[in-house]
Motif scaffolding. Structure first.
Motif, PDB file in Angstrom:
ATOM      1  N   PHE A 344       6.406 -32.521  55.105  1.00 13.64           N
ATOM      2  CA  PHE A 344       5.201 -32.104  54.383  1.00 13.64           C
ATOM      3  C   PHE A 344       3.964 -32.281  55.266  1.00 13.64           C
ATOM      4  N   ALA A 345       3.874 -33.433  55.946  1.00 15.00           N
ATOM      5  CA  ALA A 345       2.709 -33.702  56.794  1.00 15.00           C
ATOM      6  C   ALA A 345       2.610 -32.717  57.945  1.00 15.00           C
ATOM      7  N   SER A 346       3.748 -32.209  58.408  1.00 13.28           N
ATOM      8  CA  SER A 346       3.760 -31.311  59.564  1.00 13.28           C
ATOM      9  C   SER A 346       3.643 -29.845  59.176  1.00 13.28           C
ATOM     10  N   LEU A 347       4.200 -29.472  58.025  1.00  9.67           N
ATOM     11  CA  LEU A 347       4.281 -28.058  57.667  1.00  9.67           C
ATOM     12  C   LEU A 347       3.292 -27.637  56.590  1.00  9.67           C
ATOM     13  N   ILE A 348       2.917 -28.551  55.700  1.00  6.62           N
ATOM     14  CA  ILE A 348       2.053 -28.195  54.573  1.00  6.62           C
ATOM     15  C   ILE A 348       0.635 -28.728  54.746  1.00  6.62           C
ATOM     16  N   ALA A 349       0.506 -30.005  55.109  1.00 10.02           N
ATOM     17  CA  ALA A 349      -0.824 -30.615  55.214  1.00 10.02           C
ATOM     18  C   ALA A 349      -1.759 -29.874  56.175  1.00 10.02           C
ATOM     19  N   PRO A 350      -1.268 -29.343  57.321  1.00 10.79           N
ATOM     20  CA  PRO A 350      -2.198 -28.612  58.203  1.00 10.79           C
ATOM     21  C   PRO A 350      -2.903 -27.447  57.533  1.00 10.79           C
ATOM     22  N   PHE A 351      -2.320 -26.904  56.470  1.00 10.49           N
ATOM     23  CA  PHE A 351      -2.981 -25.792  55.799  1.00 10.49           C
ATOM     24  C   PHE A 351      -4.238 -26.250  55.061  1.00 10.49           C
ATOM     25  N   GLY A 352      -4.347 -27.554  54.789  1.00  5.21           N
ATOM     26  CA  GLY A 352      -5.619 -28.068  54.297  1.00  5.21           C
ATOM     27  C   GLY A 352      -6.703 -27.919  55.345  1.00  5.21           C
ATOM     28  N   GLY A 353      -6.330 -28.158  56.611  1.00  2.05           N
ATOM     29  CA  GLY A 353      -7.275 -27.942  57.703  1.00  2.05           C
ATOM     30  C   GLY A 353      -7.595 -26.474  57.905  1.00  2.05           C
ATOM     31  N   PHE A 354      -6.577 -25.612  57.754  1.00  4.35           N
ATOM     32  CA  PHE A 354      -6.827 -24.176  57.880  1.00  4.35           C
ATOM     33  C   PHE A 354      -7.769 -23.695  56.774  1.00  4.35           C
ATOM     34  N   PHE A 355      -7.589 -24.237  55.580  1.00  7.69           N
ATOM     35  CA  PHE A 355      -8.479 -23.885  54.466  1.00  7.69           C
ATOM     36  C   PHE A 355      -9.918 -24.282  54.789  1.00  7.69           C
ATOM     37  N   ALA A 356     -10.083 -25.500  55.325  1.00  8.14           N
ATOM     38  CA  ALA A 356     -11.429 -25.960  55.683  1.00  8.14           C
ATOM     39  C   ALA A 356     -12.019 -25.105  56.798  1.00  8.14           C
ATOM     40  N   SER A 357     -11.186 -24.691  57.759  1.00  5.12           N
ATOM     41  CA  SER A 357     -11.677 -23.828  58.841  1.00  5.12           C
ATOM     42  C   SER A 357     -12.155 -22.491  58.294  1.00  5.12           C
ATOM     43  N   GLY A 358     -11.391 -21.927  57.367  1.00  9.48           N
ATOM     44  CA  GLY A 358     -11.813 -20.670  56.758  1.00  9.48           C
ATOM     45  C   GLY A 358     -13.109 -20.814  55.987  1.00  9.48           C
ATOM     46  N   LEU A 359     -13.274 -21.961  55.322  1.00 13.49           N
ATOM     47  CA  LEU A 359     -14.503 -22.202  54.567  1.00 13.49           C
ATOM     48  C   LEU A 359     -15.706 -22.296  55.501  1.00 13.49           C
ATOM     49  N   LYS A 360     -15.518 -22.975  56.627  1.00 17.27           N
ATOM     50  CA  LYS A 360     -16.621 -23.097  57.588  1.00 17.27           C
ATOM     51  C   LYS A 360     -16.959 -21.746  58.212  1.00 17.27           C
ATOM     52  N   ARG A 361     -15.946 -20.949  58.480  1.00 15.36           N
ATOM     53  CA  ARG A 361     -16.213 -19.623  59.038  1.00 15.36           C
ATOM     54  C   ARG A 361     -16.938 -18.738  58.025  1.00 15.36           C
ATOM     55  N   THR A 362     -16.627 -18.928  56.756  1.00  9.94           N
ATOM     56  CA  THR A 362     -17.297 -18.140  55.727  1.00  9.94           C
ATOM     57  C   THR A 362     -18.797 -18.398  55.726  1.00  9.94           C
ATOM     58  N   PHE A 363     -19.170 -19.669  55.876  1.00  7.52           N
ATOM     59  CA  PHE A 363     -20.588 -20.034  55.855  1.00  7.52           C
ATOM     60  C   PHE A 363     -21.188 -20.139  57.258  1.00  7.52           C
ATOM     61  N   LYS A 364     -20.384 -19.799  58.281  1.00 10.49           N
ATOM     62  CA  LYS A 364     -20.855 -19.755  59.671  1.00 10.49           C
ATOM     63  C   LYS A 364     -21.434 -21.098  60.114  1.00 10.49           C
ATOM     64  N   ILE A 365     -20.661 -22.152  59.871  1.00 14.27           N
ATOM     65  CA  ILE A 365     -21.061 -23.483  60.308  1.00 14.27           C
ATOM     66  C   ILE A 365     -19.953 -24.065  61.171  1.00 14.27           C
TER      67      ILE A 365
END
Length: 454
Positions: A344-365
């Motif tokens: 889970f930590a290797s395959l699922i948890a990183p998608f929390g980081g991907f979600f945060a990256s997408g959020l930052k790209r949305t607001f250009k920060i």
């Protein structure tokens, strides 16, 4: 004919009829030239005041060096503070988790607070914090009541708060809801409802998931520390494996991630989880559920360990005789569960980081904030931890937890489900049972029965 007065001056006009700009006198020129930094007619600076030069811009190497030093210092500060809280006791780790979720909520909400100030919507920020307080009151209350009901349900003051906790929490939310509707302003409806939805998303993704992390602490430190360390280990080895032999991009939203780093981190995270579990399972301080909030690493905890921490012998079927392969293996069942959590930590948890990256790209920060010098915001460091803590809680509750009747659950059933007369009857029967077991003298029961007859 009278002569004009000497002190009267006439404006001379050019051919276009506009007044000509009066020329400066020599005294004015010399006065301006004597001011610091004032240019003279030929553009030269005054000799009496040397020109102030801006410091040379910092080179890219110096910037990276300074950032590396700051990042390293704060990394050790965070590690030291975390382990101090871990050894000091459960209440200190709960305080750390509470601080993390408040800071993360503040960073996420701050992304949308700037437009609210520009629109002069003064109650938007206050409502955000009100909903945060209400949500924390509800979720923390649920945890405390569940794990410490044997204390709360026998206290005269806390009993009403415990038995009516959900209704009180709901009414607090309704107050905020009514206040939000009352604060709607014409021309800002769409924006205000967007803010309302944004706040609830932040509450769900941050505060809601932090609630499960706190429940992991109550169930035993190992169920809190193991998921946290698995995510950190996976992040470290994903970077190391990625820069060493990473070639194939993993996901477009995070272009630096590679398949090689992704799979390599999975392998090393699994090894780390197995080794860490073997060490932590030797100490009851880490594997026992919380029964004393004042406990620490030196006082320890006492409990009957969960069966997953008791070694068992497993037989491997279908192994032909004569082969140099052992047919039996002895290990703790928790090691098998670690394989699942590491996956889970290797395959699922990183998608929390991907979600945060997408959020930052949305607001250009670049970062959610600057709460941690050299690291960015708190949310940048905890984006994977929240989802991993939630996964660990539900996995533990479904496959590891031993569900049995507790003192708190019996008290809850008796206090909330029986009338006072029925509670007295239960007390008498239980007292008689204790006398028969020779746990209390019979005179105690006789005295109590005499008091009830009065």
């Amino acid at each position: 004919m009278a002569r004009p007065r000497k002190d009267v001056k006439f404006q001379h006009r050019g051919s276009n009829g506009k007044a000509r700009r009066p020329s400066m006198s020599m005294s004015e020129i010399s006065e301006n030239a004597s001011e610091p930094g004032s240019p003279t007619r030929n553009g030269a600076l005054s000799k009496s005041e040397p020109a102030t030069q801006d410091p040379p811009p910092q080179s890219e190497y110096e910037k990276k060096k300074q950032n590396f030093i700051t990042r390293t210092i704060w990394t050790f500060v965070m590690i030291g503070g975390f382990f101090w809280a871990l050894f000091a006791g459960h209440i200190y780790i709960i305080i750390v988790v509470t601080a993390v979720q408040i800071i993360s909520f503040k960073e996420v909400i701050a992304i949308s607070n700037v437009p609210s100030r520009a629109r002069s919507l003064r109650f938007t920020k206050s409502l955000n914090w009100y909903f945060l307080g209400t949500t924390m009151y509800f979720l923390y209350g649920e945890s405390v009541i569940y794990y410490f009901k044997h204390i709360l349900l026998v206290d005269r003051i806390l009993l009403p708060l415990a038995t009516h906790h959900r209704f009180i929490s709901f009414m607090l939310y309704i107050i905020g809801f009514v206040f939000f509707v009352s604060s709607l302003q014409k021309g800002h409806y769409k924006f205000q409802f967007n803010q309302f939805a944004w706040t609830h998303m932040a509450l769900f993704l941050i505060v809601g998931q932090a609630h499960f992390v706190i429940n992991n602490i109550f169930e035993g430190f190992i169920w809190f520390f193991l998921p946290v360390s698995l995510v950190i280990t996976n992040d470290i080895f994903a970077y190391l494996c990625g820069i060493t032999f990473g070639r194939t991009p993993l996901i477009k939203i995070s272009p630096k991630k590679t398949w090689e780093g992704f799979l390599g981190a999975w392998f090393f995270t699994t090894l780390w989880g197995i080794g860490l579990t073997h060490i932590m399972s030797q100490y009851k301080y880490f594997i026992c559920p919380v029964n004393d909030l004042g406990a620490n690493i030196w006082t320890g905890l006492q409990c009957n360990p969960n069966p997953v921490f008791i070694p068992k012998t497993y037989t491997v079927p279908f192994i032909p005789q004569g082969l140099p392969i052992p047919a039996t293996f002895t290990f703790m069942p928790v090691q098998l569960h670690v394989l699942v959590l590491a996956s889970f930590a290797s395959l699922i948890a990183p998608f929390g980081g991907f979600f945060a990256s997408g959020l930052k790209r949305t607001f250009k920060i670049k970062d959610f904030g600057d709460s941690i010098p050299g690291h960015g915001g708190m949310t940048d460091r905890m984006d994977c931890q929240f989802i991993m803590g939630t996964i660990a809680f539900f996995y533990y509750s479904s496959f590891i937890a031993v569900h049995k009747t507790s003192v708190g659950s019996v008290l809850e059933a008796a206090i909330t489900g029986l009338t006072p007369e029925e509670q007295v009857e239960v007390f008498k029967i239980l007292g008689k049972h204790l006398v028969n077991q020779e746990l209390i003298p019979s005179k105690v029961l006789e005295y109590v029965n005499a008091q009830f007859k009065r």
